[in-house]
Motif scaffolding. Structure first.
Motif, PDB file in Angstrom:
ATOM      1  N   LEU A   1      22.085  34.607  51.661  1.00 32.30           N
ATOM      2  CA  LEU A   1      21.251  35.548  50.923  1.00 32.30           C
ATOM      3  C   LEU A   1      22.105  36.573  50.179  1.00 32.30           C
ATOM      4  N   THR A   2      23.158  37.048  50.829  1.00 39.71           N
ATOM      5  CA  THR A   2      23.929  38.161  50.260  1.00 39.71           C
ATOM      6  C   THR A   2      24.678  37.806  48.978  1.00 39.71           C
ATOM      7  N   PRO A   3      25.283  36.598  48.820  1.00 44.78           N
ATOM      8  CA  PRO A   3      25.858  36.299  47.507  1.00 44.78           C
ATOM      9  C   PRO A   3      24.814  36.276  46.392  1.00 44.78           C
ATOM     10  N   ALA A   4      23.595  35.841  46.721  1.00 48.80           N
ATOM     11  CA  ALA A   4      22.523  35.887  45.726  1.00 48.80           C
ATOM     12  C   ALA A   4      22.226  37.328  45.330  1.00 48.80           C
ATOM     13  N   LEU A   5      22.203  38.208  46.324  1.00 45.10           N
ATOM     14  CA  LEU A   5      22.010  39.632  46.022  1.00 45.10           C
ATOM     15  C   LEU A   5      23.176  40.172  45.199  1.00 45.10           C
TER      16      LEU A   5
ATOM     17  N   LEU B   1      26.586  43.875  53.676  1.00 47.97           N
ATOM     18  CA  LEU B   1      26.967  44.800  52.606  1.00 47.97           C
ATOM     19  C   LEU B   1      28.235  44.317  51.911  1.00 47.97           C
ATOM     20  N   PHE B   2      29.224  43.919  52.717  1.00 45.57           N
ATOM     21  CA  PHE B   2      30.475  43.449  52.134  1.00 45.57           C
ATOM     22  C   PHE B   2      30.243  42.204  51.277  1.00 45.57           C
ATOM     23  N   ARG B   3      29.488  41.240  51.808  1.00 51.19           N
ATOM     24  CA  ARG B   3      29.282  39.994  51.071  1.00 51.19           C
ATOM     25  C   ARG B   3      28.466  40.217  49.793  1.00 51.19           C
ATOM     26  N   THR B   4      27.563  41.209  49.798  1.00 51.47           N
ATOM     27  CA  THR B   4      26.803  41.505  48.585  1.00 51.47           C
ATOM     28  C   THR B   4      27.721  42.025  47.487  1.00 51.47           C
ATOM     29  N   GLY B   5      28.550  43.009  47.824  1.00 52.14           N
ATOM     30  CA  GLY B   5      29.482  43.547  46.827  1.00 52.14           C
ATOM     31  C   GLY B   5      30.490  42.506  46.369  1.00 52.14           C
ATOM     32  N   ALA B   6      31.059  41.788  47.335  1.00 47.64           N
ATOM     33  CA  ALA B   6      32.048  40.764  46.985  1.00 47.64           C
ATOM     34  C   ALA B   6      31.408  39.608  46.229  1.00 47.64           C
ATOM     35  N   GLY B   7      30.115  39.344  46.486  1.00 49.05           N
ATOM     36  CA  GLY B   7      29.430  38.241  45.812  1.00 49.05           C
ATOM     37  C   GLY B   7      29.225  38.463  44.327  1.00 49.05           C
ATOM     38  N   ALA B   8      29.340  39.725  43.880  1.00 52.41           N
ATOM     39  CA  ALA B   8      29.214  39.993  42.444  1.00 52.41           C
ATOM     40  C   ALA B   8      30.457  39.568  41.672  1.00 52.41           C
ATOM     41  N   VAL B   9      31.603  39.517  42.351  1.00 53.36           N
ATOM     42  CA  VAL B   9      32.880  39.292  41.666  1.00 53.36           C
ATOM     43  C   VAL B   9      32.995  37.892  41.059  1.00 53.36           C
ATOM     44  N   PRO B  10      32.684  36.799  41.808  1.00 50.93           N
ATOM     45  CA  PRO B  10      32.813  35.472  41.197  1.00 50.93           C
ATOM     46  C   PRO B  10      31.916  35.262  39.985  1.00 50.93           C
ATOM     47  N   PHE B  11      30.818  36.005  39.896  1.00 56.56           N
ATOM     48  CA  PHE B  11      29.955  35.926  38.711  1.00 56.56           C
ATOM     49  C   PHE B  11      30.547  36.734  37.561  1.00 56.56           C
ATOM     50  N   LEU B  12      31.041  37.938  37.843  1.00 58.73           N
ATOM     51  CA  LEU B  12      31.500  38.841  36.792  1.00 58.73           C
ATOM     52  C   LEU B  12      32.780  38.359  36.119  1.00 58.73           C
ATOM     53  N   ILE B  13      33.708  37.793  36.900  1.00 57.10           N
ATOM     54  CA  ILE B  13      35.030  37.484  36.351  1.00 57.10           C
ATOM     55  C   ILE B  13      34.968  36.468  35.212  1.00 57.10           C
ATOM     56  N   PRO B  14      34.416  35.260  35.412  1.00 57.31           N
ATOM     57  CA  PRO B  14      34.432  34.302  34.300  1.00 57.31           C
ATOM     58  C   PRO B  14      33.598  34.745  33.107  1.00 57.31           C
ATOM     59  N   VAL B  15      32.489  35.438  33.365  1.00 59.91           N
ATOM     60  CA  VAL B  15      31.664  35.906  32.249  1.00 59.91           C
ATOM     61  C   VAL B  15      32.417  36.985  31.468  1.00 59.91           C
ATOM     62  N   MET B  16      33.121  37.880  32.170  1.00 63.74           N
ATOM     63  CA  MET B  16      33.913  38.918  31.497  1.00 63.74           C
ATOM     64  C   MET B  16      35.020  38.292  30.657  1.00 63.74           C
ATOM     65  N   LEU B  17      35.732  37.324  31.222  1.00 60.00           N
ATOM     66  CA  LEU B  17      36.857  36.732  30.510  1.00 60.00           C
ATOM     67  C   LEU B  17      36.401  35.978  29.263  1.00 60.00           C
ATOM     68  N   GLN B  18      35.216  35.370  29.311  1.00 59.67           N
ATOM     69  CA  GLN B  18      34.746  34.600  28.152  1.00 59.67           C
ATOM     70  C   GLN B  18      33.937  35.436  27.175  1.00 59.67           C
ATOM     71  N   ILE B  19      32.978  36.206  27.688  1.00 55.72           N
ATOM     72  CA  ILE B  19      32.121  37.008  26.799  1.00 55.72           C
ATOM     73  C   ILE B  19      32.837  38.280  26.362  1.00 55.72           C
ATOM     74  N   GLY B  20      33.496  38.972  27.317  1.00 52.30           N
ATOM     75  CA  GLY B  20      34.129  40.252  26.997  1.00 52.30           C
ATOM     76  C   GLY B  20      35.492  40.119  26.360  1.00 52.30           C
ATOM     77  N   PHE B  21      36.289  39.102  26.798  1.00 59.69           N
ATOM     78  CA  PHE B  21      37.669  38.988  26.332  1.00 59.69           C
ATOM     79  C   PHE B  21      37.862  37.856  25.323  1.00 59.69           C
ATOM     80  N   GLY B  22      36.844  37.020  25.140  1.00 59.51           N
ATOM     81  CA  GLY B  22      36.935  35.959  24.140  1.00 59.51           C
ATOM     82  C   GLY B  22      37.749  34.752  24.553  1.00 59.51           C
ATOM     83  N   MET B  23      37.989  34.547  25.856  1.00 59.82           N
ATOM     84  CA  MET B  23      38.728  33.374  26.308  1.00 59.82           C
ATOM     85  C   MET B  23      37.840  32.139  26.259  1.00 59.82           C
ATOM     86  N   SER B  24      38.464  30.977  26.172  1.00 61.98           N
ATOM     87  CA  SER B  24      37.727  29.729  26.297  1.00 61.98           C
ATOM     88  C   SER B  24      37.409  29.484  27.769  1.00 61.98           C
ATOM     89  N   ALA B  25      36.549  28.494  28.016  1.00 61.19           N
ATOM     90  CA  ALA B  25      36.213  28.176  29.405  1.00 61.19           C
ATOM     91  C   ALA B  25      37.448  27.732  30.186  1.00 61.19           C
TER      92      ALA B  25
END
Length: 445
Positions: A381-385, A253-277
């Motif tokens: 499996l859990t980071p994929a989830l 359970l912990f790894r599933t929730g925590a596994g969403a963070v590395p995906f969300l952060i860079p996409v948020m900073l670039q798509i949501g905040f307009g930062m460069s890569a």
């Protein structure tokens, strides 16, 4: 190399989406396909390492990983990229579990916590350097360069393994549980395919539903089979060991929730905040920097609190750290975002190390290879989830809002959902005995 690959890819995802003419959230398949392949092939790793020798398997895995990285860098579409990532997952499935198995077989329990910390500290160089490196490579050359960086690292690693790791003779583990491996791999692949494609119009809706139903049926058959045979592909009797069961179940359970963070952060900073890569990479690597800083503190903290205390208290802190990311807006200064990410990295690093050490605290030596295979399967499996959890949340926000493009507020809901999943693991950790894993942690000795 494996951790670097995951870290640089997350930063490069928006550029990949533009180049391949795909929506950013659909590029999550490039991450989940690799993680699912890891999950499917890891159960084979224990038998293969015993049968052919751990060093030989390790060297083959490195070459497979490097060759598939070159193919990923040449992919011309999402389908090709996913196929080559699956091949890369085959190589990755033989690297980390085999390395951990070599370590655990040769370390006394009193030294296990220190050994696990030393094992993970060099591996954290990947997440520490990955986001900024991925951003620079993407901006200066192309997203394809994030795969090519594996070539020199892999070749150096191959030479070092050949030179430094002593020969491990193969054993006679007996015939593999082919039926169990086939059922387990089929179940995992079908369930993840169904979850990844449902509602995304990648395939007809009935195909996703059928894949989920078939995957659940195959999973039920796999459990029934593994409970009946003497040498199963997955040794489910390990769940009778409380200190293995908690990291496996609550830790998932912990790894599933925590596994969403590395995906969300860079996409948020670039798509949501307009930062460069590059900007995104230099901000988001704060998470790994915090994780790296925590490693020397793990042993004294666990000696003071024990595993149960650390997992319960720090689990709450980690959950609130993820939820706090929902408050971040484009108006925040980069330094404040950096500090919040670093603090979250500290908490999640302590939780990961405690879980990964406690899982093997009471496993008998003769069952260690089966334990590493089963735990490694869940661990991948859990980071994929987690990525699926994040992409599903973002798609739901788009569907409910009627918008066609993501905005910064959509990512806030992604972090809230991830934090709730992490928080759900706390009541399970609270059921551990106060002295769980005391021989390893040194608590109350």
């Amino acid at each position: 190399m494996q951790n670097l690959d995951s870290a640089v890819l997350a930063t490069a995802l928006p550029a990949m989406a533009r180049d391949l003419h795909e929506d950013p959230y659909r590029l999550g398949a490039a991450i989940t396909s690799y993680l699912v392949a890891l999950t499917v092939f890891i159960p084979f790793s224990a038998w293969i390492a015993d049968r052919f020798g751990a060093k030989r398997v390790f060297m083959f895995a490195i070459l497979t990983f490097v060759a598939s990285s070159v193919l990923c860098g040449r992919a011309q579409g999402l389908g090709e990229l996913v196929a080559f990532r699956v091949l890369q997952g085959l190589g990755g499935a033989m690297m980390v579990p085999v390395g951990r198995l070599l370590l655990l077989r040769g370390v006394a329990k009193k030294d296990m916590l220190s050994a696990m910390a030393w094992l993970t500290m060099p591996a954290l160089l990947g997440p520490v350097t990955g986001p900024p490196l991925g951003g620079v490579l993407t901006d200066l050359w192309s997203w394809r360069a994030v795969f090519w960086i594996n070539v020199p690292i892999g070749l150096i690693g191959f030479a070092l393994v050949a030179w430094k790791i002593p020969h491990v003779p193969p054993t006679r583990p007996g015939p593999p549980d082919v039926v169990g491996l086939a059922l387990t791999g089929t179940a995992l692949a079908l369930v993840m395919f169904g979850i990844e494609t449902v509602g995304r119009h990648v395939v007809p809706g009935w195909v996703s539903v059928l894949a989920l139903a078939a995957g659940i049926l195959a999973g039920w058959l796999a459990v029934r089979h593994c409970q009946r045979v003497p040498q199963p592909a997955l040794d489910l009797s390990l769940f009778r060991i409380a200190t293995f069961r908690d990291p496996a179940v609550a830790g998932s359970l912990f790894r599933t929730g925590a596994g969403a963070v590395p995906f969300l952060i860079p996409v948020m900073l670039q798509i949501g905040f307009g930062m460069s890569a590059s900007q995104s990479g230099f901000v988001s690597f704060a998470t790994a920097l915090g994780a790296f800083a925590m490693k020397p503190l793990v042993r004294p903290l666990l000696r003071r609190t024990g595993f149960r205390g650390a997992l319960v208290i720090n689990g709450v802190v980690a959950s609130f750290g993820i939820a706090a990311l929902a408050l971040v807006t484009p108006a925040w200064p980069a330094a404040a975002i950096f500090a919040l990410l670093a603090a979250g990295g500290l908490a999640r690093s302590l939780q990961f190390t405690a879980l990964n050490t406690l899982a093997f605290a009471d496993v008998p030596a003769e069952r260690m290879s089966r334990a590493t295979a089963l735990y490694g399967t869940l661990q991948q499996l859990t980071p994929a989830l987690g990525v699926v959890l994040a992409t599903t949340t973002l798609e739901t926000c788009l569907a409910l809002s009627g918008r066609s493009a993501l905005v910064a507020a959509d990512f806030s809901w992604g972090f809230v959902v991830a934090a709730v999943v992490v928080l759900a693991s706390i009541p399970l950790h609270a059921r551990l005995a106060p002295d769980a894993g005391a021989e390893v942690s040194g608590h109350n000795r």
